[in-house]
Enzyme design. Structure first.
Site, PDB file in Angstrom:
ATOM      1  N   TYR A  38       0.908  -0.930   0.060  1.00  0.00           N
ATOM      2  CA  TYR A  38       0.037  -0.047   0.105  1.00  0.00           C
ATOM      3  C   TYR A  38       0.809   1.237  -0.072  1.00  0.00           C
ATOM      4  O   TYR A  38       0.400   2.230  -0.493  1.00  0.00           O
ATOM      5  CB  TYR A  38      -1.011  -0.167   1.315  1.00  0.00           C
ATOM      6  CG  TYR A  38      -1.761   1.196   1.466  1.00  0.00           C
ATOM      7  CD1 TYR A  38      -2.840   1.530   0.634  1.00  0.00           C
ATOM      8  CD2 TYR A  38      -1.394   2.135   2.454  1.00  0.00           C
ATOM      9  CE1 TYR A  38      -3.452   2.908   0.934  1.00  0.00           C
ATOM     10  CE2 TYR A  38      -2.158   3.375   2.522  1.00  0.00           C
ATOM     11  CZ  TYR A  38      -3.273   3.747   1.852  1.00  0.00           C
ATOM     12  OH  TYR A  38      -3.761   4.640   1.912  1.00  0.00           O
TER      13      TYR A  38
ATOM     14  N   LYS B  32       0.776 -13.386  10.277  1.00  0.00           N
ATOM     15  CA  LYS B  32       1.707 -12.922  11.416  1.00  0.00           C
ATOM     16  C   LYS B  32       0.804 -12.573  12.555  1.00  0.00           C
ATOM     17  O   LYS B  32       1.147 -11.513  13.425  1.00  0.00           O
ATOM     18  CB  LYS B  32       3.042 -12.160  11.171  1.00  0.00           C
ATOM     19  CG  LYS B  32       4.265 -12.173  12.227  1.00  0.00           C
ATOM     20  CD  LYS B  32       5.060 -13.263  12.408  1.00  0.00           C
ATOM     21  CE  LYS B  32       6.163 -13.340  13.182  1.00  0.00           C
ATOM     22  NZ  LYS B  32       6.597 -14.689  13.483  1.00  0.00           N
TER      23      LYS B  32
ATOM     24  N   ASP C  29       6.659 -16.998   9.022  1.00  0.00           N
ATOM     25  CA  ASP C  29       8.043 -17.463   9.172  1.00  0.00           C
ATOM     26  C   ASP C  29       7.962 -19.197   9.145  1.00  0.00           C
ATOM     27  O   ASP C  29       8.708 -19.964   8.547  1.00  0.00           O
ATOM     28  CB  ASP C  29       8.999 -17.089  10.314  1.00  0.00           C
ATOM     29  CG  ASP C  29       8.010 -16.995  11.565  1.00  0.00           C
ATOM     30  OD1 ASP C  29       6.771 -16.990  11.442  1.00  0.00           O
ATOM     31  OD2 ASP C  29       8.571 -16.860  12.679  1.00  0.00           O
TER      32      ASP C  29
ATOM     33  N   ASP D  57       5.019 -11.871  -1.986  1.00  0.00           N
ATOM     34  CA  ASP D  57       6.005 -11.415  -2.777  1.00  0.00           C
ATOM     35  C   ASP D  57       7.480 -12.085  -2.506  1.00  0.00           C
ATOM     36  O   ASP D  57       7.944 -12.776  -3.496  1.00  0.00           O
ATOM     37  CB  ASP D  57       6.333  -9.916  -2.777  1.00  0.00           C
ATOM     38  CG  ASP D  57       7.289  -9.279  -3.698  1.00  0.00           C
ATOM     39  OD1 ASP D  57       7.256  -9.856  -4.991  1.00  0.00           O
ATOM     40  OD2 ASP D  57       8.188  -8.412  -3.257  1.00  0.00           O
TER      41      ASP D  57
END
Length: 372
Positions: free
Chosen positions: A141, A196, A228, A252
């Site tokens: 964003y 997360k 992770d 990404d």
């Protein structure tokens, strides 16, 4: 007879020009094979080269023309030597995502026979997943193309990570519908929410909305992974993954990691889909060092072309476009299985032209009923 559809074609920079040409050839051949009308291409100039020559990263009126087309195909954009004064890359495609609300970034990850497999475990041959990356919000964003960063002189920069209910609901519904479609084709039918949520309120919100949407799809399994841990799982057991849905920056990063498991970015197809528009592109960069040298692997772009045909089938209601998409995907599969596709990217002896020509031959040879 299906009506002729229009595609906005942005070849872009570097090898984007080479792989776009290969894609147009293969898509045209597949459409002819299934007796579908050729696509009409509206070429739009955009990218770093355009910016260097004209001062505009896309030609005047280009964004409007792209939005008016039935789909957008983009080769690759960016040149390391051409940047804005603040050091950021020329990236009109990020603005197209934002302008047209292309929230669903679809990144298929599939292992092919005789293509490089980076993991020794034989189960790696069964990797077949989709990373679904939200493409308009998250940390992107605040991408430089949008001018939303909070720049405090030369001492501090703050970027905002944004998660909205409206976009996230649409993303999660897209994920579950995609899992339904994959389940009908023999895949597990399972969506994993990657976040997360243990650290960020934005990610807890992302997961909360996931849990609200999931009951609407009782036949589809669901699960969770912190990003992770998911990175670890992509190395430890990527064959277990089906549909992974996540925020923009996480997607990404993880989509590149996953692409590396099945050969490299030359196999990384991408679709970016919104409510009214769809943009299709290989996920790799412009690789200007090999531009015009007949070395680029065009398969990521060609497989993105197949995604575009699937999208056009759904958008137009004409199944013949989906048949053409299946023809391309089948040709890639058969080509690798017979060791007839050997891209230089993987240490093979076939450049862009040779890979394209072999796919054209494989399409011509196809005798399946859906390609008649």
């Amino acid at each position: 007879m299906a009506k002729q559809l229009k595609v906005a074609l942005i070849r872009g920079d570097g090898i984007g020009i080479d792989v776009s040409e290969a894609t147009v050839e293969v898509v045209t051949a597949a459409l002819a094979k299934v007796a579908a009308p050729e696509l009409e291409y509206d070429e739009i100039r955009a990218g770093a080269g355009c910016f260097a020559e004209t001062g505009n990263d896309i030609e005047p009126g280009g964004e409007e023309r792209a939005g008016a087309a039935d789909a957008i195909f983009l080769g690759a954009i960016g040149l390391p030597s051409i940047r804005h004064d603040d050091g950021t890359e020329i990236s009109p495609h990020l603005r197209l995502r934002d302008r047209f609300g292309l929230y669903a970034g679809v990144r298929p990850v599939k292992a092919y026979p005789n293509a490089p497999q980076r993991l020794a475990d034989p189960r790696a041959a069964g990797i077949d997943m989709v990373i679904l990356r939200e493409s308009t919000e998250g940390l992107f964003y605040s991408a430089a193309a949008h001018g939303r960063s909070d720049i405090r002189g030369d001492e501090e920069v703050r970027d905002t990570l944004r998660i909205t209910r409206a976009t996230t609901e649409k993303l999660h519904r897209f994920a579950f519908r995609l899992a339904e479609k994959r389940k009908s084709r023999g895949r597990p039918g399972h969506v994993t929410c990657v976040d997360k949520a243990n650290v960020f309120a934005s990610m807890a919100f992302f997961r909360k909305i996931f849990d609200e949407i999931a009951p609407d799809f009782p036949e589809i399994g669901k699960g969770y992974a912190y990003v992770d841990a998911q990175a670890l799982n992509l190395i430890r057991a990527p064959w277990d993954a089906d549909v992974l849905v996540m925020e923009n920056m996480f997607g990404d990063i993880l989509s590149d990691l996953a692409g590396g498991l099945v050969g490299g970015m030359g196999m990384a197809a991408c679709a970016e889909i919104g409510d009214d528009n769809g943009l299709f592109q290989p996920a790799h960069g412009s690789a200007p060092d090999i531009m015009g040298q007949d070395k680029a692997n065009p398969l990521a772009a060609i497989l993105s072309g197949a995604l575009m045909l699937d999208y056009l089938a759904e958008k137009s209601g004409e199944a013949v476009y989906a048949s053409a998409a299946a023809l391309i995907e089948g040709a890639v599969e058969a080509g690798f299985e017979a060791n007839r596709l050997r891209p230089m990217e993987f240490g093979g002896d076939m450049g862009t032209r040779a890979v394209t020509d072999e796919l054209l031959t494989l399409i011509a040879e196809d005798t399946r009923s859906d390609a008649a």
